[in-house]
Design a protein around this motif. Structure first.
Motif, PDB file in Angstrom:
ATOM      1  N   LYS A 301      24.300 -57.506 -60.721  1.00 17.51           N
ATOM      2  CA  LYS A 301      24.168 -56.414 -59.749  1.00 17.51           C
ATOM      3  C   LYS A 301      24.357 -55.079 -60.451  1.00 17.51           C
ATOM      4  N   GLN A 302      23.787 -54.034 -59.882  1.00 16.58           N
ATOM      5  CA  GLN A 302      24.007 -52.692 -60.400  1.00 16.58           C
ATOM      6  C   GLN A 302      25.480 -52.312 -60.214  1.00 16.58           C
ATOM      7  N   ALA A 303      25.931 -51.346 -61.002  1.00 17.48           N
ATOM      8  CA  ALA A 303      27.340 -50.962 -60.902  1.00 17.48           C
ATOM      9  C   ALA A 303      27.540 -49.553 -61.427  1.00 17.48           C
ATOM     10  N   LEU A 304      28.572 -48.894 -60.905  1.00 13.53           N
ATOM     11  CA  LEU A 304      29.003 -47.605 -61.431  1.00 13.53           C
ATOM     12  C   LEU A 304      30.466 -47.399 -61.078  1.00 13.53           C
ATOM     13  N   PRO A 305      31.219 -46.736 -61.959  1.00  8.92           N
ATOM     14  CA  PRO A 305      32.617 -46.449 -61.650  1.00  8.92           C
ATOM     15  C   PRO A 305      32.724 -45.274 -60.684  1.00  8.92           C
ATOM     16  N   SER A 306      33.674 -45.350 -59.779  1.00  3.89           N
ATOM     17  CA  SER A 306      33.928 -44.275 -58.832  1.00  3.89           C
ATOM     18  C   SER A 306      35.379 -43.835 -58.987  1.00  3.89           C
ATOM     19  N   GLY A 307      35.589 -42.850 -59.843  1.00  8.41           N
ATOM     20  CA  GLY A 307      36.943 -42.377 -60.121  1.00  8.41           C
ATOM     21  C   GLY A 307      37.345 -41.241 -59.197  1.00  8.41           C
ATOM     22  N   GLY A 308      38.267 -40.416 -59.664  1.00 13.35           N
ATOM     23  CA  GLY A 308      38.695 -39.282 -58.859  1.00 13.35           C
ATOM     24  C   GLY A 308      40.195 -39.110 -58.836  1.00 13.35           C
ATOM     25  N   TRP A 309      40.661 -38.259 -57.953  1.00 11.51           N
ATOM     26  CA  TRP A 309      42.092 -37.960 -57.818  1.00 11.51           C
ATOM     27  C   TRP A 309      42.571 -38.258 -56.402  1.00 11.51           C
ATOM     28  N   THR A 310      43.852 -38.588 -56.306  1.00 12.08           N
ATOM     29  CA  THR A 310      44.466 -39.008 -55.042  1.00 12.08           C
ATOM     30  C   THR A 310      45.758 -38.246 -54.815  1.00 12.08           C
ATOM     31  N   GLN A 311      46.067 -37.946 -53.564  1.00  9.13           N
ATOM     32  CA  GLN A 311      47.297 -37.240 -53.197  1.00  9.13           C
ATOM     33  C   GLN A 311      48.360 -38.243 -52.744  1.00  9.13           C
ATOM     34  N   PHE A 312      49.583 -38.050 -53.261  1.00 10.04           N
ATOM     35  CA  PHE A 312      50.712 -38.923 -52.951  1.00 10.04           C
ATOM     36  C   PHE A 312      51.904 -38.107 -52.463  1.00 10.04           C
ATOM     37  N   VAL A 313      52.834 -38.800 -51.805  1.00  8.57           N
ATOM     38  CA  VAL A 313      54.115 -38.207 -51.420  1.00  8.57           C
ATOM     39  C   VAL A 313      55.212 -38.930 -52.193  1.00  8.57           C
ATOM     40  N   SER A 314      56.045 -38.160 -52.867  1.00 12.93           N
ATOM     41  CA  SER A 314      57.113 -38.734 -53.678  1.00 12.93           C
ATOM     42  C   SER A 314      58.219 -39.312 -52.808  1.00 12.93           C
ATOM     43  N   ALA A 315      58.683 -40.502 -53.168  1.00 11.57           N
ATOM     44  CA  ALA A 315      59.794 -41.129 -52.458  1.00 11.57           C
ATOM     45  C   ALA A 315      61.106 -40.384 -52.711  1.00 11.57           C
ATOM     46  N   LYS A 316      61.136 -39.548 -53.753  1.00  8.13           N
ATOM     47  CA  LYS A 316      62.328 -38.760 -54.070  1.00  8.13           C
ATOM     48  C   LYS A 316      62.408 -37.470 -53.246  1.00  8.13           C
TER      49      LYS A 316
END
Length: 427
Positions: A301-316
Motif C-alpha cells: 500500500k502507499q504510505a507517508l509519515p504524518s508528523g507534527g507537534w502536540t500540546q500537553f499539560v504537565s502533571a507538575k
C-alpha cells in the motif's frame, strides 16, 4: 528550511522523537533544571488570575513567536506567559518537566515514558463532541492505554515531489510501485541531474514508508514488533537499489527537508514535506506534482509519515484545571487561531478535519492532493516506539542502504533491541 528541524543529522521523525519523546526518557535520570524562566504564579488567591507558563521550541518560520504571544494575550481566564525556548528544546524540557518550575503547558510528541513517569495528564475530558472532528491518526498517536494525553497542533505530512516536465519528456508516469520508482529514477538520471533525492544519507528518511509500503509497521496496536519478516527485508533492499544504481543524489547543499535540490534541478524527484510546497510553487509554478511512497507490490500500500507537534499539560502544574481550560480554548475551540497557526506562517494541515476541508490554501492542486494522501495513507508515530528503538532502526538503514548489508540479519538485530525495550517498558 523550517526551524521545526533543529538538527541536520537526524531524520525529521527521529528529530521529533528526540525533541519530544526523548525528553521523557531523559527525565528519568536528568538532574532538575535551575531557573527555567517560568514566571511566578499568583495561585489564584483573592480572585486574581493564575499565571500559566506555555513552552514552545524556537520556530524559525517568520511570525510564529508573535502569533503565540498574540494567542496568549487574547486569553482572558488566565494570564499566559509564553517561553520561547532556544537551543536544545528536548534537554531543557526534560529538566523542566521534573520541576515544579517547569511549564504548565508545552509542545512535544508523546512517548509512553511520559505517561509511565507521570509527566502528563489525560485530556479526554476537554475534547467533547470535537473528538470526531480530529484526524483519527492524531488521536491515535497521542493515546496510551485508552487515554488521550495530547491535542495535536499541526500535521506535517511528507511526500515525493516530481518535475512534470521531466517525467513527460522521458515518457514516465507517476509510479505505482517501488519498482516503478526505481526504474523512473534510473531513467531520469543524467550527467547533470540525478533521478531522486531522499536525503544526503541515501534514504534513511524513507525507512518508515518503505516498511509501511510492505504492509508492516514498527509496532502492532498491542505493542508487538511487526517488521521482522521477508516482505520488510525486501522493502529495505529496494532502498539500497537507488544507491546501487547511482540514481540517488548525495551531497546536496541542504538536506531532504529543504526543497533546494529539487527547485535547482539537481534531482527530478525529491522527498520532502508539505511545508516546502510554497517555495516549490514559487520557483516552479505548476511544473511539479506529488505522490506518496509507492506500494511495495500488488499486496502492499502507499504510505507517508504524518508528523507534527502536540500540546500537553504537565502533571507538575500547580494549576492543572486552568491549564487544561487554556488548551481547550486554543487547540479545540478556537478554530480561527488554529487555521492561522497552520497556514499563515508555515504550510501545514490543521488536525481538525473541518478546518482542513475549508482552508482556502488547501483546496486546490498539489496541496489538496497532499491533504487527501495524508487522510488515506498517513502513518503516525507509536508512543511505545522509543528513541533506542529508533536508533536501532537507523543503524539498520545505514547498514542496508549504503553498505549493502543483508536486511534479514539487520532486522533480527533490530527485533532483539525492540523486544528488550518493550520488556523494559511493559515488564
Amino acid at each position: 528550511m523550517p526551524a521545526r528541524i533543529p538538527n541536520a543529522g537526524l531524520s525529521r521523525r527521529d528529530l521529533l522523537k528526540r525533541t519530544g519523546g526523548l525528553a521523557a526518557l531523559a527525565a528519568f535520570t536528568a538532574a532538575c533544571g535551575g531557573n527555567t524562566g517560568r514566571p511566578s504564579s499568583s495561585g489564584g488567591g483573592g480572585g486574581s488570575k493564575v499565571t500559566l507558563s506555555q513552552w514552545y521550541h524556537q520556530y524559525g518560520e517568520a511570525g510564529t513567536k508573535e502569533a503565540a504571544l498574540k494567542y496568549a494575550k487574547a486569553y482572558t481566564d488566565s494570564n499566559v506567559a509564553v517561553t520561547w525556548v532556544p537551543g536544545d528544546y528536548g534537554a531543557k524540557l526534560a529538566s523542566g518537566l521534573l520541576s515544579s518550575n517547569g511549564p504548565d503547558v508545552f509542545e512535544s510528541q508523546l512517548n509512553v515514558a511520559m505517561v509511565k513517569s507521570g509527566q502528563v495528564v489525560p485530556l479526554d475530558d476537554i475534547l467533547g463532541d470535537a473528538k470526531a472532528d480530529f484526524n483519527p491518526n492524531d488521536l491515535k498517536t497521542n493515546t496510551v492505554d485508552g487515554k488521550l494525553y495530547g491535542i495535536k497542533m499541526i500535521d506535517d505530512p511528507q511526500v515525493f515531489y516530481y518535475r512534470k516536465s521531466m517525467f513527460s519528456k522521458a515518457g514516465i508516469k507517476p509510479p505505482e510501485t517501488i519498482d516503478d520508482l526505481i526504474a523512473a529514477a534510473k531513467t531520469l538520471t543524467t550527467d547533470k541531474v540525478k533521478g531522486i533525492f531522499i536525503g544526503n544519507d541515501g534514504g534513511n528518511i524513507c525507512g518508515g514508508p518503505a516498511l509501511w509500503s510492505s504492509g508492516g509497521q514498527y509496532l502492532t496496536d498491542d505493542n508487538k514488533p511487526d517488521f521482522n519478516n521477508a516482505r520488510a527485508a525486501q522493502a529495505f533492499s529496494k532502498l539500497h537499489q537507488f544507491f546501487a544504481d547511482k540514481s540517488v543524489l548525495l551531497g546536496a547543499p541542504a538536506d531532504w527537508w529543504d526543497p533546494g535540490a529539487f527547485v535547482q534541478g539537481l534531482a527530478a524527484i525529491q522527498w520532502t514535506g508539505l511545508w516546502a510546497m510554497p517555495a516549490i510553487q514559487k520557483a516552479l509554478g505548476d511544473d511539479f506534482g506529488v505522490f506518496a511512497y509507492p506500494k511495495l507490490d500488488a499486496q502492499g500500500k502507499q504510505a507517508l509519515p504524518s508528523g507534527g507537534w502536540t500540546q500537553f499539560v504537565s502533571a507538575k502544574s500547580a494549576n492543572i484545571d486552568a491549564a487544561k481550560k487554556f488548551v481547550k480554548w486554543l487547540w479545540v475551540d478556537n478554530a480561527e487561531d488554529q487555521e492561522d497557526w497552520n497556514l499563515n506562517y508555515g504550510f501545514h494541515i490543521p488536525p481538525r478535519k473541518s478546518l482542513a476541508a475549508k482552508a482556502t490554501k488547501l483546496q486546490t492542486g498539489a496541496a489538496a492532493e497532499v491533504v487527501k494522501l495524508n487522510q488515506d495513507f498517513g502513518v503516525v508515530d507509536r508512543p511505545a516506539w522509543t528513541p533506542k528503538m529508533a536508533t536501532g532502526f537507523t543503524d539498520l538503514l545505514n547498514n542496508v542502504i549504503r553498505k549493502g548489508a543483508d536486511p534479514t540479519g539487520e532486522l533480527a538485530k533490530l527485533d532483539k533491541t525492540v523486544n528488550t525495550e518493550l520488556a523494559r517498558l511493559f515488564g
